[in-house]
Write a protein that holds these residues in place. Sequence first.
Motif: not given
Length: 220
Positions: A29-30, A34-35, A50-53, A77-78
């Motif tokens: 998942s996104l 990220r993690l 961050d998630e946007t990046t 969740a994608h």
Amino acid sequence: MMDLDQVELRVLGCLIEKQRTTPDQYPLSLNALRLACNQTTNRDPVVHYDETTIREALHRLSQRRFTRLASGHSSRAHKFRHLLDEALALDPGQLAVLAVLMLRGAQTPGELKQRTDRMQGFAGLDEVHAVLDELIEREYAARIERRPGQKEERYRHRLSDEAADAPPLEPMATTAAVVPPPAPAAGPDGAGAERLDRLEAEVAELREEIARLREALGES
């Protein structure tokens, strides 16, 4: 030959790593991605994306057909997977070595053997050298000449112009910046800084564990 940026490299490296080391949690998942990108262990440099990046990097990678969405429209969740092995016709050993080079920068064959162990067990250094020779021949990796005082040659990937043997990146004041080191703690022994480092590592590990549990329960 390639011009992937640092965020795209980190995203690809993490997708490959997690596919091989935690297959039950893959595709990612996104939030899980990220993690993985922001881990404080097995990463050089340590970053804070961050998630946007990460989402923007995934979009660019999908246009190259290096990643794709792996979940349906009805999914909560994608989730995302990499396609690098298919896009570049890489075998498992080549993929593992490239992933570690993307995640940790230039390394010696001995370091690569140790750090790819969870993804691809190499019987010996001869196998690692063989893979590196194949990657060099295909222009996906390069050998770095030894500097004075160095005993072993190091190798780097060639998926980015920025991957050349350059000085470490300076911290940048953006959401995609390399995380600056914590400020020195008051007191002569710096014990406060050490406690802060431990706490940050524990929080990152807890967040990753929570993300895995939520995915297992279908809540992420």
